[in-house]
Each structure stands twice: as structure tokens, then as C-alpha cells.
Scaffold this active site. Structure first.
Site, short mmCIF file in Angstrom:
data_model
loop_
_atom_site.label_atom_id
_atom_site.label_comp_id
_atom_site.label_asym_id
_atom_site.label_seq_id
_atom_site.Cartn_x
_atom_site.Cartn_y
_atom_site.Cartn_z
N LYS A 214 1.24 9.46 -12.05
CA LYS A 214 1.44 9.72 -10.62
C LYS A 214 2.11 11.08 -10.41
O LYS A 214 1.50 12.00 -9.88
CB LYS A 214 2.24 8.59 -9.97
CG LYS A 214 1.47 7.26 -9.99
CD LYS A 214 2.37 6.15 -10.33
CE LYS A 214 1.76 4.81 -10.63
NZ LYS A 214 0.45 4.45 -10.23
N TRP B 182 5.00 -4.90 -8.47
CA TRP B 182 5.28 -4.39 -9.82
C TRP B 182 6.54 -5.01 -10.40
O TRP B 182 6.60 -5.30 -11.59
CB TRP B 182 5.32 -2.86 -9.85
CG TRP B 182 3.95 -2.28 -9.70
CD1 TRP B 182 3.47 -1.56 -8.65
CD2 TRP B 182 2.85 -2.41 -10.62
NE1 TRP B 182 2.15 -1.23 -8.87
CE2 TRP B 182 1.74 -1.73 -10.06
CE3 TRP B 182 2.69 -3.03 -11.86
CZ2 TRP B 182 0.50 -1.66 -10.71
CZ3 TRP B 182 1.46 -2.96 -12.50
CH2 TRP B 182 0.39 -2.28 -11.93
N ASP C 96 12.15 0.97 -13.32
CA ASP C 96 10.76 1.41 -13.38
C ASP C 96 10.58 2.46 -12.29
O ASP C 96 10.57 2.14 -11.10
CB ASP C 96 9.85 0.20 -13.14
CG ASP C 96 8.37 0.59 -13.03
OD1 ASP C 96 8.05 1.79 -13.17
OD2 ASP C 96 7.54 -0.31 -12.80
C1 LIG Z 1 5.69 0.94 -10.06
C2 LIG Z 1 4.67 0.73 -11.13
N1 LIG Z 1 5.04 0.12 -12.26
C3 LIG Z 1 4.17 -0.09 -13.26
C4 LIG Z 1 2.86 0.29 -13.16
C5 LIG Z 1 1.91 0.02 -14.31
O1 LIG Z 1 1.69 1.20 -14.95
P1 LIG Z 1 0.65 1.35 -16.16
O2 LIG Z 1 -0.72 1.23 -15.56
O3 LIG Z 1 0.98 2.72 -16.67
O4 LIG Z 1 0.93 0.30 -17.15
C6 LIG Z 1 2.43 0.95 -12.01
C7 LIG Z 1 1.02 1.39 -11.89
O5 LIG Z 1 0.53 1.75 -10.86
C8 LIG Z 1 3.36 1.17 -10.97
O6 LIG Z 1 2.99 1.78 -9.84
#
Ligand SMILES: Cc1ncc(COP(=O)(O)O)c(C=O)c1O
Length: 359
Positions: free
Chosen positions: A194, A101, A170
Site C-alpha cells: 500500500k 483485519w 498491524d
Molecule cells: C490492515 C491489513 N492487514 C493485513 C492485510 C493482509 O495483508 P497481506 O495480503 O499482505 O497478507 C491487509 C491487506 O489488505 C490489510 O489491509
């Protein structure tokens, strides 16, 4: 019968929150309609919206001088909004690279300006990089971190000291799972699906002084200052998602807030990690013990055949979501806040039994 839900997100929600939403679904507080059917400009919705903000502020100890936004576009849009709003022309966006991520966040920033990886670790098994002594360029715009790498199952235990440079995080996959010192951060963001609520809501917590940096040429929907000014009501917000998030936040409060939740999360994760560690190599953790996530427990078995059998038997016994992410393979049990201790206990028992029969 509810399943043992170890989905990585969207994920388990507290049963009491779902039941309350069910009870209020067709008639919210005597309005004669669902909150979904109410105007986002109504006083009823406004109360729901502000209550969710206040609860989050209370639970996370968000100080004055920070604003809370409910946006859309997921955490993925934040990957782009952060550099769009804060990466000036002659500046460098700094990234702590911890996994999948953080790489995606970095990829978006690269499209928009200069970037630098200030800490990184690609060790196997995975470990978090040492962020204690990172050196930042003089023209650093911000430092971006990922508190929990959902795919690898890796937690960042320590955040860098960045001085006057805003620290961005994040927190999508571990927000509200442990206490954090919000005042260390310039901006925190998280997709809700989550630990906060249903998908479709993205929470942003932003320090007000950063709003002055937003470039004049940026379109309205991408501007933090526009959303702050309108209290996240610049356009139609995800009203039902915000409502359900409020119910989840009430549940978190009932669990003793973040300290209570953290204790429970530590207990839940320990139940499963102990089985891994006591299995004499039958199960293998994919992250070094000191950097293991409490939210996403990743592990492998010794052969593809055994893994196929584990998956088949675990499914038959009501465990959902255990297959690892396609980038990592193996297994991942996501034990977010709302996953009951009983589900983790059941998984630990299943894993022990599986080893007894196949070890
Ligand atoms: C740590 C992290 N950042 C970003 C995201 C992306 O999130 P979204 O699907 O809400 O764009 C996720 C999705 O699982 C994630 O676990």
C-alpha cells in the site's frame, strides 16, 4: 496515460520510483545485470537492503533498540507469527477489535492459545472503540491493534496505554502516512503493497528485548530472532521488492518525510470527504467523521441503481479501484501516499458532477 488509481493494495506507486526502476532494470549501477539477477549475498544487494532499512529508520524515527526486518508471507503471516513468538502457555493474547483485519489477526491467535477482546465497537456507522481505559489481564502476552482498517475505512486515532505489556500494531494500510511514536510499540508490521512498495515484502519493526521470548521449539523461518540475527538474509529475501521499497522511501523523503506526507494525505482525503459531507445525504460516509481513515475513504449512495451508474461512469472516466470490498459493498477510494492530489481532486469533481446530474 496513467489512471486515477484508487486500488486498495497492491496500489499506486510513485511514478518517479517506477521510472527509476525502469531506467535501472537491465543494468543496475553498471553491474551488467538487473538487481533482480544479483545474488542476495552480493555487496551491491547488501547496500540496497541496508539503505532501505536506514531510510525507514530515519523516516519513522525508529529508535536504537529496534530492528527492521524484510520478510515474506504478507501481513497475514504476521497474524500467526506474533502469537507463535510471543503467546506463552499461561498467557492471554489481547486484541482491539476494530474491523475485518483485526478479526483475521484474532482468528489466527485463537488457534494458538487463549485470547481476549479488550476493546470492540460494532456501531453503525462504524466507529473506533474507546481504548483509553482498557483493562488487561495480569497474564497479558501483548495487545494487538490495527491502526487502519482498510476495508471499513476506519482509523484508530488513539493507541492504548499498555504499561509493560508489549503493544503490537498491524500498520499495513497506513504505515508512513502519518507520524507515529515507534517507541510506544513492541512490534509493528505491514505488508508493503500500500504505502511502502510492491507486494511480496513485509516490514516488521521489532523491539530487541522481545526476542528473548521466542520459544525454542519454533521452526527457523517463523522465528523473529532468526531473521534479526541474519539481518533478514536467513534465506533469499524478496530482493527486487526491497529495492523498489527503497526507491519509494526516497520519494517519501523528498515529499518532506512523514510530516509532509501527512499534510498531503489530509488534504487529499478532505477533498473527497468534503463532497460527501456537503452532499446533503446524496453520499453517505460509512464511518463517523472523527474515525475516518485518510487512506481508505468509504461511502455509499442512496440506491443500488445509483451505485451501479456511479461505478460505470467512474470507470469510463478513468477511475480505478472504487468498488467497495465485498464485505462492505458500496465504494472505497484508497488514497495512499502515492495517489496524486490531482486524482483526488478529479474524483471530488466527478462526484460533484454526478450528484448534479442525478441528485
Ligand atoms: C490492515 C491489513 N492487514 C493485513 C492485510 C493482509 O495483508 P497481506 O495480503 O499482505 O497478507 C491487509 C491487506 O489488505 C490489510 O489491509
Amino acid at each position: 496515460m496513467r489512471k486515477h488509481n484508487f486500488n486498495a493494495g497492491p496500489a499506486a506507486l510513485p511514478l518517479s520510483a517506477l521510472e527509476q526502476a525502469q531506467a535501472q532494470l537491465v543494468d543496475f549501477q553498471g553491474m551488467g545485470m538487473s538487481i533482480m539477477e544479483a545474488s542476495h549475498r552480493s555487496s551491491e544487494y547488501e547496500a540496497v537492503h541496508n539503505h532501505a532499512q536506514e531510510l525507514l529508520r530515519e523516516l519513522m524515527g525508529i529508535p536504537d533498540g529496534y530492528r527492521i526486518l524484510f520478510l515474506q508471507g504478507g501481513a497475514s503471516l504476521q497474524f500467526a507469527m506474533v502469537p507463535m513468538n510471543f503467546l506463552g502457555k499461561d498467557q492471554v493474547a489481547c486484541y482491539v477489535q476494530t474491523g475485518n483485519w483485526s478479526n483475521k489477526a484474532l482468528k489466527e491467535a485463537k488457534l494458538l492459545g487463549e485470547t481476549k477482546i479488550v476493546a470492540s465497537s460494532d456501531a453503525r456507522p462504524r466507529r473506533a472503540p474507546d481504548v483509553a481505559n482498557i483493562s488487561l489481564p495480569n497474564n497479558a502476552a501483548y495487545v494487538h491493534t490495527t491502526s487502519n482498517e482498510t476495508i471499513e475505512g476506519l482509523r484508530l486515532n488513539q493507541f492504548p496505554e499498555t504499561g509493560d505489556v508489549p503493544l503490537v500494531c498491524d500498520m499495513s494500510s497506513d504505515i508512513l502516512s502519518r507520524p507515529v511514536e515507534v517507541s510506544r510499540f513492541g512490534l509493528i508490521y505491514a505488508g508493503a503493497q500500500k504505502n511502502l512498495g510492491p507486494s511480496g515484502v513485509t516490514v516488521v519493526i521489532i523491539r530487541e528485548d522481545l526476542l528473548a521470548k521466542v520459544p525454542a521449539t519454533l521452526p527457523s523461518m517463523l522465528r523473529y530472532d532468526v531473521h534479526v540475527k541474519a539481518n533478514s538474509l536467513y534465506n533469499t529475501p524478496p530482493t527486487f521488492g526491497v529495492y523498489l521499497t527503497g526507491l519509494v522511501l526516497e520519494w517519501v523523503k523528498e515529499q518532506g518525510g512523514l510530516h509532509g506526507i501527512y499534510e498531503m494525505n489530509a488534504l487529499k482525503a478532505k477533498l473527497v470527504y468534503d463532497v460527501i459531507d456537503e452532499s446533503q445525504g446524496f453520499y453517505e460516509g460509512l464511518v463517523v467523521p472523527e474515525d475516518r481513515s485518510l487512506m481508505n475513504i468509504t461511502f455509499g449512495l442512496q440506491s443500488e441503481e445509483l451505485e451501479a451508474l456511479f461505478l460505470k461512469e467512474s470507470k469510463a472516466q478513468g477511475f480505478v479501484g472504487l468498488k467497495g470490498h465485498r464485505e462492505m459493498g458500496h465504494f472505497r477510494a484508497s488514497a495512499y501516499n502515492a495517489v496524486p492530489v490531482a486524482s483526488c481532486k478529479a474524483l471530488a469533481d466527478f462526484m460533484k458532477d454526478f450528484q448534479r446530474r442525478n441528485g
